[in-house]
Design a protein around this motif. Structure first.
Motif, PDB file in Angstrom:
ATOM      1  N   ILE A  50       0.841  -1.200   0.000  1.00  7.63           N
ATOM      2  CA  ILE A  50       0.000   0.000   0.000  1.00  7.63           C
ATOM      3  C   ILE A  50       0.876   1.249   0.000  1.00  7.63           C
ATOM      4  CG2 ILE A  50      -1.468   1.407   1.490  1.00  7.63           C
ATOM      5  CD1 ILE A  50      -3.013  -1.087   2.206  1.00  7.63           C
ATOM      6  N   GLN A 244      -5.119   4.480  -1.162  1.00  5.35           N
ATOM      7  CA  GLN A 244      -4.532   3.562  -0.183  1.00  5.35           C
ATOM      8  C   GLN A 244      -5.361   3.512   1.104  1.00  5.35           C
ATOM      9  OE1 GLN A 244      -2.609   1.728  -1.626  1.00  5.35           O
ATOM     10  NE2 GLN A 244      -2.181   3.118  -3.322  1.00  5.35           N
ATOM     11  N   GLN A 247      -7.793   1.030   0.487  1.00  2.66           N
ATOM     12  CA  GLN A 247      -7.230  -0.308   0.639  1.00  2.66           C
ATOM     13  C   GLN A 247      -7.143  -0.703   2.115  1.00  2.66           C
ATOM     14  OE1 GLN A 247      -6.106  -2.512  -2.194  1.00  2.66           O
ATOM     15  NE2 GLN A 247      -7.743  -1.094  -2.728  1.00  2.66           N
ATOM     16  N   TYR A 250     -10.374  -1.783   2.940  1.00  6.41           N
ATOM     17  CA  TYR A 250     -10.519  -3.121   2.348  1.00  6.41           C
ATOM     18  C   TYR A 250     -10.095  -4.173   3.376  1.00  6.41           C
ATOM     19  CZ  TYR A 250     -10.501  -6.147  -1.849  1.00  6.41           C
ATOM     20  OH  TYR A 250     -10.775  -7.092  -2.806  1.00  6.41           O
ATOM     21  N   THR A 414     -15.443  -1.892  -6.113  1.00  9.69           N
ATOM     22  CA  THR A 414     -14.183  -1.669  -6.823  1.00  9.69           C
ATOM     23  C   THR A 414     -14.405  -1.587  -8.325  1.00  9.69           C
ATOM     24  OG1 THR A 414     -12.938  -2.827  -5.091  1.00  9.69           O
ATOM     25  CG2 THR A 414     -11.875  -2.596  -7.235  1.00  9.69           C
TER      26      THR A 414
END
Length: 517
Positions: A50, A244, A247, A250, A414
Motif C-alpha cells: 500500500i 490507499q 485499501q 478493504y 471496486t
C-alpha cells in the motif's frame, strides 16, 4: 518507439513474474488454506505494498519520468544524472524514516486497521510480527521504483519488468524449505519478502550503473529540482493516499467477514491483477515517456496518436481476458487453488469474487492508458480530484453494502468505481481536445467485442464439456486450463483477424522487427 515491441518486452517479463506468483499462491493455498495464518501474511504483504504505491509507483513515477525525460532531452546524460542524484538523496532518508516509524508503532497501526484480529487468539500478535519483517520491503521497493523510472526513461524496460520475479522466486523457495507448521511457514514467507526486495534493488541498481547513470547517496538538499518534483508529485500522492486509505478499509472490512476473507479476496485479486499488470501497467509505463516527449516537442498529434494506439492495443488484449475470467472464474479458481487446505467452498466464494471483480478490468486498464495524458502535461490535479471523489464514494458504498451482500460488496464497489473513474477521465480529455477517439478506433473496438463474445460462447461450451476435469488431478487440471486458454485465445484472435479487429500492418511490422510508424 515501437509501442508493440515495448509492450511485448514489458508485458512478457511481467508475465514471467505473474506466473511465478501463481505458482507461489498455488503452493501456499494448499499448505495454508483460508486460515488465520494466511490472513496474517496477506495483511503483512498488503501494508508495505500500500505504501509502496503511495510513495513510489504511481505518483512518484508519474512525476519523475517526465522531469527526467525533459532533462535527458535538453541537457543530456549528465543533467539527467544530477537530477536523479538530487532526488535519491532526499527520497532515501524520507523512506527510511517512514519505515522505522511504522516498524516501531506497528501494534497500534494494526489495532486500527484490523481490530477484529484481536478476537482470534494469537492472530494479532502474528500479524504484528510478520508485518514488522515485511515493512522494510517498502524501503527497497520504493528505491526500485526510482531506478525503474530511470531505466524506463532510457527505454530499457526489461530489467525493471523482470525484477518482481525475484520476489516470487524467494517466496517459492521459502514455501518449499519451511517447516510444516503454518505459523513457521508464514514466518519464512515474511523473511522472504524482505530478501526479495533487497534482490530487486540490487538488480536495478546494477542495471542503472551499466546504463551510464552513476548514482550515489549524498546529503539531502531541497534543490529547485527536488521542489519541482515535490510540487508535481504531491497532488498525485494525495490522490494515491485516498486510494490507499480505501485499501486499508478493504483490510478493515475483510477482518469483519470471518477467517479467510482477506485470503479469498487476495487470491481473486491476483487473477484480476494479471491482465492489469501485463497490459495496463505495461502500457502506462511505455507511453508516458513517448507522450511526454511529443508534448515537449509541441506535437499534440503525435501524443494523441500514441494514446489512440495504446487504447486500441489495451482493448485488443483486455476484452478477451475480461470475458474469459467472467465465464470461467469458478473453474479457473478451482483448478489453481482448490486442494489441500483450500476447500471447495473457499474456491467457490473466491470464484464469485473474481467474476464480479473482472467486470471492471477494461476500466482499470483504460485508466492506466488515459492518466499519462494528464501527467505528461503536468496536470496531476484533475486525476487527483477524480480519484478523491470516486474512492471516497466507494468507501461509503462499502459501509452500506457490506451488511447486505457481505464479501461481494468489496469487489462490486471496486469494479463500479473503476468505470466511473474512466468515464470522468475520458470526458475531461475529450472536452479539452486532448484525446478524441477516431472513427477507426471505435470501429476496431466494436469488432474486438464481437470476437470476444464469440470466444466467450466457446469457453462456456468448453466449461460444460470439461466438467470435473478442473478439479481432477494435476494432469486433468492442466489439460482443462490449457483447453480454455488455447482454444479461447485461438478463436478470439482468429475472429479478430478475419473481421479487422486488430492492426494487421502493425503486427506485420512487429514480425519483421521494424518500428511501427
Amino acid at each position: 518507439m515501437n509501442l508493440y515491441r515495448a509492450i511485448g518486452s514489458i508485458g512478457g517479463l511481467t508475465m514471467v513474474s505473474r506466473v511465478l506468483g501463481f505458482a507461489r499462491d498455488m503452493i501456499g493455498s494448499r499448505i495454508l488454506g483460508a486460515s488465520h495464518a494466511n490472513d496474517a501474511f496477506n495483511l503483512a504483504f498488503l501494508l508495505p505494498n500500500i505504501f509502496r504505491r503511495l510513495f513510489a509507483e504511481g505518483a512518484f513515477s508519474s512525476g519523475f519520468v517526465p522531469l527526467f525525460s525533459r532533462r535527458l532531452a535538453s541537457g543530456g546524460d549528465k543533467e539527467a544524472e544530477a537530477f536523479s542524484n538530487e532526488i535519491l538523496s532526499v527520497f532515501m532518508p524520507a523512506l527510511l524514516a517512514v519505515t522505522l516509524l511504522f516498524v516501531v508503532f506497528m501494534p497500534g497501526v494494526l489495532l486500527l486497521v484490523v481490530p477484529d484480529y484481536a478476537d482470534t487468539p494469537g492472530k494479532m500478535e502474528l500479524a504484528v510480527e510478520l508485518t514488522r519483517w515485511t515493512f522494510p520491503y517498502l524501503l527497497f521497493i520504493s528505491l526500485v521504483a526510482l531506478l525503474s523510472g530511470i531505466l524506463n526513461s532510457l527505454t530499457r524496460f526489461a530489467v525493471a519488468a523482470f525484477a518482481p520475479a525475484l520476489l516470487n522466486l524467494t517466496l517459492i523457495v521459502a514455501l518449499l524449505i519451511a517447516p510444516s507448521d503454518k505459523i513457521e511457514v508464514v514466518r519464512y514467507m515474511a523473511w522472504a519478502v524482505l530478501v526479495g526486495g533487497i534482490l530487486q534493488f540490487a538488480l536495478c541498481w546494477v542495471a542503472v550503473q551499466k546504463a551510464g547513470v552513476k548514482l550515489r547517496f549524498g546529503k539531502p538538499r531541497l534543490t529547485p529540482a527536488v521542489r519541482e518534483l515535490v510540487i508535481l508529485v504531491l497532488p498525485a500522492t494525495l490522490a494515491a493516499g485516498v486510494y490507499q486509505i480505501s485499501q486499508l478499509f478493504y483490510a478493515y472490512f475483510s477482518s469483519q467477514l470471518g477467517e479467510g476473507a482477506l485470503t479469498k479476496l487476495s487470491y481473486a485479486d491476483r487473477l484480476n491483477q494479471l491482465p492489469l499488470s501485463i497490459i495496463g501497467t505495461a502500457l502506462g509505463v511505455a507511453i508516458l515517456p513517448a507522450i511526454s516527449q511529443a508534448i515537449a516537442r509541441g506535437n499534440e498529434d503525435d501524443a494523441s496518436d500514441v494514446q489512440a494506439r495504446a487504447f486500441d492495443l489495451s482493448m485488443l488484449l483486455t476484452l478477451p481476458a475480461t470475458l474469459a475470467l467472467v465465464v470461467a472464474a469458478g473453474p479457473i479458481i478451482g483448478a489453481l487453488y482448490q486442494g489441500g487446505e483450500y476447500s471447495v467452498e473457499d474456491a467457490r466464494v473466491t470464484g464469485n469474487i473474481l467474476a464480479i471483480l473482472v467486470t471492471g478490468l477494461p476500466a482499470y486498464v483504460l485508466v492506466k492508458v488515459l492518466t499519462p495524458a494528464f501527467y505528461a502535461r503536468k496536470n496531476v490535479k484533475t486525476p487527483v480530484r477524480i480519484a478523491m471523489a470516486v474512492l471516497g464514494l466507494g468507501i461509503v458504498a462499502n459501509f452500506v453494502l457490506i451488511p447486505i451482500i457481505g464479501i461481494y460488496s468489496l469487489a462490486t464497489v471496486t469494479s463500479v468505481s473503476a468505470w466511473i473513474n474512466f468515464a470522468l477521465l475520458f470526458g475531461i480529455l475529450y472536452a479539452k481536445g486532448h484525446f478524441r477517439m477516431p472513427a477507426w478506433l471505435v470501429l476496431r473496438i466494436s469488432k474486438q467485442m464481437i470476437a470476444a463474445l464469440a470466444m466467450a460462447a466457446a469457453l462456456y461450451g468448453i466449461r460444460i464439456l470439461a466438467g470435473d476435469m478442473f478439479l481432477g488431478g494435476v494432469v486433468e487440471r492442466v489439460l482443462a486450463l490449457g483447453a480454455l486458454v488455447g482454444i479461447g485465445g485461438a478463436i478470439y484472435f482468429a475472429v479478430a483477424w478475419m473481421i479487422g479487429g486488430m492492426d494487421r500492418e502493425a503486427i506485420a511490422a512487429l514480425r519483421r522487427k521494424k518500428p511501427v510508424q
